[in-house]
Design a protein around this motif. Structure first.
Motif, PDB file in Angstrom:
ATOM      1  N   THR A 120     107.828 126.807  -8.909  1.00 24.08           N
ATOM      2  CA  THR A 120     107.235 128.035  -9.322  1.00 24.08           C
ATOM      3  C   THR A 120     106.849 128.562  -8.061  1.00 24.08           C
ATOM      4  OG1 THR A 120     105.386 129.043 -10.269  1.00 24.08           O
ATOM      5  CG2 THR A 120     105.109 126.839  -9.541  1.00 24.08           C
ATOM      6  N   ALA A 121     106.463 129.740  -8.118  1.00 24.14           N
ATOM      7  CA  ALA A 121     105.837 130.326  -6.475  1.00 24.14           C
ATOM      8  C   ALA A 121     104.597 129.615  -6.118  1.00 24.14           C
ATOM      9  CB  ALA A 121     105.597 131.889  -6.921  1.00 24.14           C
ATOM     10  N   ASP A 122     104.733 129.426  -4.715  1.00 27.54           N
ATOM     11  CA  ASP A 122     103.549 128.850  -4.078  1.00 27.54           C
ATOM     12  C   ASP A 122     102.281 129.931  -4.271  1.00 27.54           C
ATOM     13  OD1 ASP A 122     104.908 126.855  -3.029  1.00 27.54           O
ATOM     14  OD2 ASP A 122     105.074 127.868  -0.926  1.00 27.54           O
ATOM     15  N   SER A 123     101.091 129.223  -4.508  1.00 27.72           N
ATOM     16  CA  SER A 123      99.824 130.152  -4.856  1.00 27.72           C
ATOM     17  C   SER A 123      98.663 129.437  -4.486  1.00 27.72           C
ATOM     18  CB  SER A 123      99.916 130.539  -6.393  1.00 27.72           C
ATOM     19  OG  SER A 123      99.597 129.367  -6.911  1.00 27.72           O
ATOM     20  N   ALA A 124      97.535 130.029  -4.440  1.00 27.94           N
ATOM     21  CA  ALA A 124      96.246 129.775  -4.165  1.00 27.94           C
ATOM     22  C   ALA A 124      95.388 130.263  -4.960  1.00 27.94           C
ATOM     23  CB  ALA A 124      95.807 129.870  -2.607  1.00 27.94           C
ATOM     24  N   LYS A 154      98.791 143.247 -17.657  1.00 23.58           N
ATOM     25  CA  LYS A 154      98.541 144.354 -16.648  1.00 23.58           C
ATOM     26  C   LYS A 154      97.413 143.814 -15.539  1.00 23.58           C
ATOM     27  CE  LYS A 154      98.552 147.345 -20.743  1.00 23.58           C
ATOM     28  NZ  LYS A 154      97.749 147.606 -21.690  1.00 23.58           N
ATOM     29  N   GLY A 155      97.404 142.307 -15.198  1.00 22.39           N
ATOM     30  CA  GLY A 155      96.512 141.859 -14.431  1.00 22.39           C
ATOM     31  C   GLY A 155      97.284 141.436 -13.104  1.00 22.39           C
ATOM     32  N   VAL A 156      98.441 141.919 -12.787  1.00 23.88           N
ATOM     33  CA  VAL A 156      99.430 141.555 -11.537  1.00 23.88           C
ATOM     34  C   VAL A 156      99.486 142.688 -10.816  1.00 23.88           C
ATOM     35  CG1 VAL A 156     101.650 140.667 -11.028  1.00 23.88           C
ATOM     36  CG2 VAL A 156     100.553 139.540 -13.009  1.00 23.88           C
ATOM     37  N   THR A 157      99.197 142.582  -9.615  1.00 25.56           N
ATOM     38  CA  THR A 157      99.622 143.542  -8.572  1.00 25.56           C
ATOM     39  C   THR A 157     100.514 143.125  -7.434  1.00 25.56           C
ATOM     40  OG1 THR A 157      97.477 144.402  -9.019  1.00 25.56           O
ATOM     41  CG2 THR A 157      98.591 145.529  -7.483  1.00 25.56           C
ATOM     42  N   ILE A 158     101.599 143.737  -7.006  1.00 29.47           N
ATOM     43  CA  ILE A 158     102.384 143.096  -5.854  1.00 29.47           C
ATOM     44  C   ILE A 158     101.887 144.468  -4.841  1.00 29.47           C
ATOM     45  CG2 ILE A 158     104.501 143.094  -4.819  1.00 29.47           C
ATOM     46  CD1 ILE A 158     105.483 142.508  -7.555  1.00 29.47           C
ATOM     47  N   VAL A 159     101.265 143.703  -3.627  1.00 24.28           N
ATOM     48  CA  VAL A 159     100.570 144.406  -2.584  1.00 24.28           C
ATOM     49  C   VAL A 159     101.683 144.242  -1.357  1.00 24.28           C
ATOM     50  CG1 VAL A 159      98.416 144.886  -3.476  1.00 24.28           C
ATOM     51  CG2 VAL A 159      98.968 142.595  -2.103  1.00 24.28           C
ATOM     52  N   LYS A 160     101.832 145.240  -0.650  1.00 21.52           N
ATOM     53  CA  LYS A 160     102.722 145.474   0.498  1.00 21.52           C
ATOM     54  C   LYS A 160     102.078 145.123   1.829  1.00 21.52           C
ATOM     55  CE  LYS A 160     106.416 148.259  -1.565  1.00 21.52           C
ATOM     56  NZ  LYS A 160     105.757 149.091  -2.673  1.00 21.52           N
ATOM     57  N   GLU A 188      99.708 134.955  -4.618  1.00 19.55           N
ATOM     58  CA  GLU A 188     100.777 134.223  -4.977  1.00 19.55           C
ATOM     59  C   GLU A 188     101.968 134.609  -3.954  1.00 19.55           C
ATOM     60  OE1 GLU A 188     101.730 133.008  -9.028  1.00 19.55           O
ATOM     61  OE2 GLU A 188     103.580 133.997  -8.677  1.00 19.55           O
ATOM     62  N   GLU A 189     102.822 133.926  -3.394  1.00 18.91           N
ATOM     63  CA  GLU A 189     104.113 134.188  -3.000  1.00 18.91           C
ATOM     64  C   GLU A 189     104.924 135.236  -3.799  1.00 18.91           C
ATOM     65  OE1 GLU A 189     108.203 131.564  -1.964  1.00 18.91           O
ATOM     66  OE2 GLU A 189     106.757 130.752  -3.256  1.00 18.91           O
ATOM     67  N   CYS A 190     105.333 136.121  -3.194  1.00 17.62           N
ATOM     68  CA  CYS A 190     106.149 137.263  -3.845  1.00 17.62           C
ATOM     69  C   CYS A 190     108.025 136.661  -3.767  1.00 17.62           C
ATOM     70  CB  CYS A 190     106.141 138.751  -3.186  1.00 17.62           C
ATOM     71  SG  CYS A 190     106.707 139.638  -4.029  1.00 17.62           S
ATOM     72  N   LEU A 191     108.289 136.428  -4.841  1.00 23.12           N
ATOM     73  CA  LEU A 191     109.772 135.764  -5.114  1.00 23.12           C
ATOM     74  C   LEU A 191     110.679 137.179  -5.254  1.00 23.12           C
ATOM     75  CD1 LEU A 191     109.205 133.022  -7.562  1.00 23.12           C
ATOM     76  CD2 LEU A 191     109.428 132.946  -5.086  1.00 23.12           C
ATOM     77  N   ALA A 192     111.777 136.991  -4.758  1.00 19.13           N
ATOM     78  CA  ALA A 192     112.793 138.109  -5.040  1.00 19.13           C
ATOM     79  C   ALA A 192     113.974 137.529  -5.926  1.00 19.13           C
ATOM     80  CB  ALA A 192     113.545 138.547  -3.685  1.00 19.13           C
ATOM     81  N   GLY A 193     114.586 138.335  -6.594  1.00 18.77           N
ATOM     82  CA  GLY A 193     115.437 137.947  -7.388  1.00 18.77           C
ATOM     83  C   GLY A 193     115.646 138.714  -8.583  1.00 18.77           C
ATOM     84  N   GLN A 194     116.361 138.150  -9.551  1.00 21.88           N
ATOM     85  CA  GLN A 194     116.516 138.827 -11.137  1.00 21.88           C
ATOM     86  C   GLN A 194     115.423 138.100 -11.924  1.00 21.88           C
ATOM     87  OE1 GLN A 194     119.065 141.409 -11.943  1.00 21.88           O
ATOM     88  NE2 GLN A 194     120.957 140.414 -11.109  1.00 21.88           N
TER      89      GLN A 194
END
Ligand code: AMP
Ligand code: GLY
Length: 433
Positions: A120-124, A154-160, A188-194
């Motif tokens: 899974t993605a790394d997270s804290a 709706k509780g997930v946001t990807i921030v740049k 959480e670490e942002c994962l790339a892929g499909q």
């Protein structure tokens, strides 16, 4: 064996697809649903008890003499509806509250994945704004910020950027006096892929995979705009071949089910893993403890086997030895959502274009979600996601063409529909299998 009564709890497109699959089973006498919606009312006996009313649902199950209760949404599962029904001796498809924590708390899901060695993605995890802000130093951007608890997708946001991240953390973790509210969040670490969704039937021990599905979470074409519950879906998924499904079941579902059993939480129902297929292999983004919506609307129309038979086997703890047969066809679902979704939703707009009462369209099947009848008996919108239009076809492209043809004939004020669901590169659009 005498025929059985099934009670489906919930009111969305997922529940409509479940009701239709139950209705098609030769094992079933009556299909009941609570509370259902305007479309489900044509396929099941609907009742007026809210899907969050645990006592009410237990009483209803007694009254209608339910032989199997299928709990559709996560909220009642997390709140313990499964426990309450099982205490009264009912056979239930859906986990108890202890096992439903896999969806109810993302930090708990991470704890289980760590213990079970699941990728899974790394997270804290944080409950203090200052500590969360400090930790941003240790992540590469973009990062993903997630609320720990249920948030209807709706509780997930990807921030740049860091500034954006601090704004989201502040909004979620501090009150007007700049004090911590104690809200638990994950960075959480942002994962790339499909992405893909792998759902599996579980009886506490045995795991039986369903066909893969690919969901579209964002509201606008090109994956723009905020996350939603899901705006469309297709199945099968060309980038997830059968050997990868087997790998995912072996490295994700089975270890998680075993870890839950070890902790005294037998998992009975659907374990849904949302995954990112990264260059290092599949990694889990989230778990759900129920059928997906709209995944169910593409998966069940492809299922040849009797769904009721396997759900009952899960509820009775004897899934071992069961197998599933699938149609040699692809499925595509397009969601029609109401004005303002996902921030809000509009109600009471008249729906036109469904050419027979409960909403069939030529060559496609319509599952109702947020629909109701107004005072004049007209079919009107009654929620964010209103209808799911599903078509089967000899390829994904063929199914897509039919689903859009059908969807384009339906209209209501402010209707939102993505136009790029299942729009795959030409070389992938070959007939499946
Ligand atoms: P979740 O509710 O955790 O599935 O998140 C909703 C959506 O956010 C997912 O379907 C992904 O599109 C995206 N997402 C969640 N976690 C990540 C991650 N670690 N990396 C990239 N995208 C993510
Ligand atoms: N389609 C995503 C979900 O059901 O959570």
């Amino acid at each position: 064996m005498s025929k059985i009564n099934v009670l489906v709890v919930g009111s969305g497109g997922r529940e409509h697809a479940l009701v239709r699959a139950c209705k098609a089973s030769p094992m079933v006498a009556w299909v009941h649903c609570t509370p259902g919606n305007a479309g489900i009312a044509y396929d099941a006996q609907c009742h007026q008890i809210a899907d969050t009313d645990i006592k009410g649902v237990v009483e209803l199950a007694k009254r209608i003499d339910a032989d199997l209760v299928v709990i559709g949404p996560e909220t009642p599962l997390v709140a313990g509806m499964g426990n309450a029904l099982r205490r009264e001796g009912f056979k239930v498809f859906g986990p108890n509250a202890g096992a439903a924590r896999l969806e109810g708390s993302k930090s708990y899901a991470k704890e289980i994945m760590r213990a079970a060695g699941v990728p899974t993605a790394d997270s804290a995890v944080f409950t203090s704004f200052a500590a969360a802000k400090e930790d941003l130093d240790y992540f590469d951007f973009p990062v993903v910020i997630k609320l720990d608890g249920l948030a209807s997708g709706k509780g997930v946001t990807i921030v740049k950027t860091r500034t954006e991240a601090e704004t989201i953390l502040k909004q979620n973790m501090l009150n007007e006096c700049w004090e911590d509210t104690g809200t638990k969040i994950l960075i959480e670490e942002c994962l790339a892929g499909q992405e893909c969704s792998i759902l599996a039937l579980c009886d506490g021990e045995t795991v039986l995979p369903l066909e893969p599905a690919q969901d579209y979470k964002r509201i606008f074409d090109g994956d723009e705009g905020p996350n939603t519950g899901g705006m469309g879906c297709y199945s099968p998924v060309p980038h997830v071949p059968p050997n990868m499904v087997t790998e995912i079941i072996e490295t994700v579902h089975k270890p998680v089910i075993a870890e839950m059993a070890k902790r005294g939480h037998r998992f009975c129902g659907i374990l849904y893993a949302g995954l990112m297929i990264t260059p290092e292999g599949p990694k889990v983004l989230e778990f759900n403890v129920r059928f997906g919506d709209p995944e169910t609307q593409v998966i069940l129309p492809r299922l040849e086997s009797d769904l009721v038979e396997v759900m009952l086997a899960c509820a009775e703890g004897n899934l071992a030895g069961h197998e599933l047969e699938w149609k040699n066809e692809s499925a595509v679902t397009v969601i029609l959502a109401s004005d303002g979704y996902p921030a809000s939703s509009s109600k009471g707009d008249v729906i036109s274009g469904l050419n027979y009462l409960y909403g069939g369209v030529e060559e496609a099947e319509v599952f109702h979600a947020g629909t109701a009848r107004d005072g004049n008996g007209s079919l009107v919108t009654n929620g964010g996601r209103v209808l799911a239009v599903t078509a089967l076809g000899w390829s994904i492209l063929n199914a897509r063409t039919k689903a859009y043809q059908a969807a384009e004939g339906i209209s209501f004020l402010g209707m939102q529909m993505r136009t790029d669901i299942a729009k795959l590169p030409a070389e992938i659009n070959i007939p499946q299998r």
